[in-house]
Design an enzyme around this catalytic site. Structure first.
Site, short mmCIF file in Angstrom:
data_model
loop_
_atom_site.label_atom_id
_atom_site.label_comp_id
_atom_site.label_asym_id
_atom_site.label_seq_id
_atom_site.Cartn_x
_atom_site.Cartn_y
_atom_site.Cartn_z
N GLU A 182 -6.79 52.78 44.05
CA GLU A 182 -6.59 51.33 44.00
C GLU A 182 -5.12 50.97 44.22
OE1 GLU A 182 -7.73 49.52 40.26
OE2 GLU A 182 -7.38 47.50 41.01
N LYS A 224 -10.33 51.05 46.58
CA LYS A 224 -10.43 49.75 45.90
C LYS A 224 -9.22 48.91 46.28
CE LYS A 224 -10.90 47.73 41.29
NZ LYS A 224 -11.68 47.83 40.05
P1 13P Z 1 -9.87 42.36 38.72
O1 13P Z 1 -11.16 42.28 39.49
O2 13P Z 1 -9.82 41.43 37.55
O3 13P Z 1 -8.67 42.26 39.62
O4 13P Z 1 -9.80 43.79 38.07
C1 13P Z 1 -10.11 44.89 38.84
C2 13P Z 1 -9.45 46.08 38.31
O5 13P Z 1 -10.07 47.07 38.05
C3 13P Z 1 -7.99 46.04 38.12
O6 13P Z 1 -7.51 47.34 38.04
#
Ligand code: 13P
Length: 339
Positions: A182, A224
């Site tokens: 991510e 992600k």
């Molecule tokens: P949000 O969808 O609130 O951005 O959170 C996703 C997430 O896992 C942040 O690390």
């Protein structure tokens, strides 16, 4: 052959995480982050309330129709429902694959004022062995990339974070756990959408170079990313079609086709906007997407549920209905069928 079996298992898990037009839910807010959200909704900041809130979410009747997996925070892994059933058992029964947040937040990137690098590599191998034994199948690591109109992020920030993500991903795969990688280009700021596209593409290109260097199997990971959006403080107005066009262009430029799935974070967009943007991506570009494109939201799936729940037993039903409704809407968006 053993190695090939090991890789095939990772690929199977990654594909199961994005199968059947479903998505993932992030309920892995750290203690500090969830406490902050509790504070905003007037909920007492206790371990019992954090446990109770996670119970509301994972015991939502029918949620397994819309969610393939849930990302947990460490304390949640060991918690039980009020009636004594371990959360992991509840999830397995509901067909929800359990995952774990492995990063340990961020620290300042020395020499680059204002920029961050993610912590948590030091004891990663031991933590992974422990979680794998408990039955966790995938993990998450978030990099925080701050952006402005001109100078941020530095190349140092992009390379440092991409390298940490790649080391984490390699360690996960070694332990038989699928890494969600991510690299979040943050929505804060007054930059325009074109700048977000430029920075995100660069972040992703550097990330995949590091994943390649660290010999990470792309079929055994889920990306992600953020959607491509103007900064929250920008006056620029864009519709879902523009978000979809630039998001798809960015991903297609930078993400290899062998990645098993793309599951967006919501990043602070309101729930409806995130759903509409996901829908536009899947509606207009289905034929051009080499990977399933789905959701791994936290706030856009269950912030409204938190606000309805308010820490009170009598509000559990309303909170669960809200969570279920948003999960349903996003499953439709995942198919480009949300109206
Ligand atoms: P949000 O969808 O609130 O951005 O959170 C996703 C997430 O896992 C942040 O690390």
């Amino acid at each position: 052959m053993e190695k090939e079996d090991h890789i095939q298992q990772l690929i199977n898990t990654a594909k199961a995480m994005v199968a059947d037009h479903k998505g993932l839910v992030a309920i892995d807010e750290s203690v500090a982050t969830l406490n902050k959200r509790f504070e905003g909704s007037g909920i007492e900041q206790t371990e019992e309330n954090r446990r109770a809130y996670r119970e509301v979410l994972i015991t939502t009747p029918g949620i397994g129709e819309y969610i393939n997996g849930a990302i947990l925070f460490d304390e949640t892994v060991y918690q039980k429902t009020a009636s004594g059933t371990p959360f992991l058992e509840v999830m397995n029964k509901a067909g929800i694959i359990p995952g774990i947040k492995l990063d340990e937040g961020t620290e300042d990137l020395a020499g680059f004022p204002g920029e961050k690098v993610t912590k948590g590599l030091d004891d990663l191998a031991e933590r992974l062995t422990g979680y794998a034994k408990l039955g966790l199948k995938f993990a998450k690591w978030r990099a925080v990339i701050l952006i402005d109109g001109l100078t941020l992020p530095s190349d140092a920030c992009l390379v440092s974070n991409a390298h940490a993500l790649a080391r984490y991903a390699a360690a996960c795969q070694r332990a038989g756990i699928v890494p969600i990688v991510e690299p979040e280009v943050i929505m804060d700021g007054d930059h325009n959408i074109e700048r977000c596209a430029e920075v995100t593409e660069k972040a992703l290109r550097i990330l995949f170079e590091q994943l390649y260097l660290l010999k990470v199997e792309l079929g055994g990971l889920i990306l992600k990313p953020n959607m491509i959006l103007p900064g929250a403080g920008s006056a620029q107005k864009v519709d879902a079609d523009r978000v979809a066009a630039l998001t798809v262009q960015t991903l297609r430029n930078a993400v290899p086709a062998t990645v098993s799935g793309v599951a967006f974070l919501s990043g602070g967009q309101d729930a409806l906007a995130a759903t509409k943007n996901l829908n536009a991506i899947n509606l207009t570009y289905k034929a051009e997407l080499p990977w399933p494109v789905t959701y791994s939201f936290s706030r856009a799936l269950h912030q409204p549920a938190l606000e309805l729940w308010k820490g009170k037993a009598e509000n559990v039903k309303a909170a669960q209905e809200s969570f279920l409704e948003l999960a349903k809407a996003n499953r439709l968006a995942r198919k480009g069928e949300f109206k």
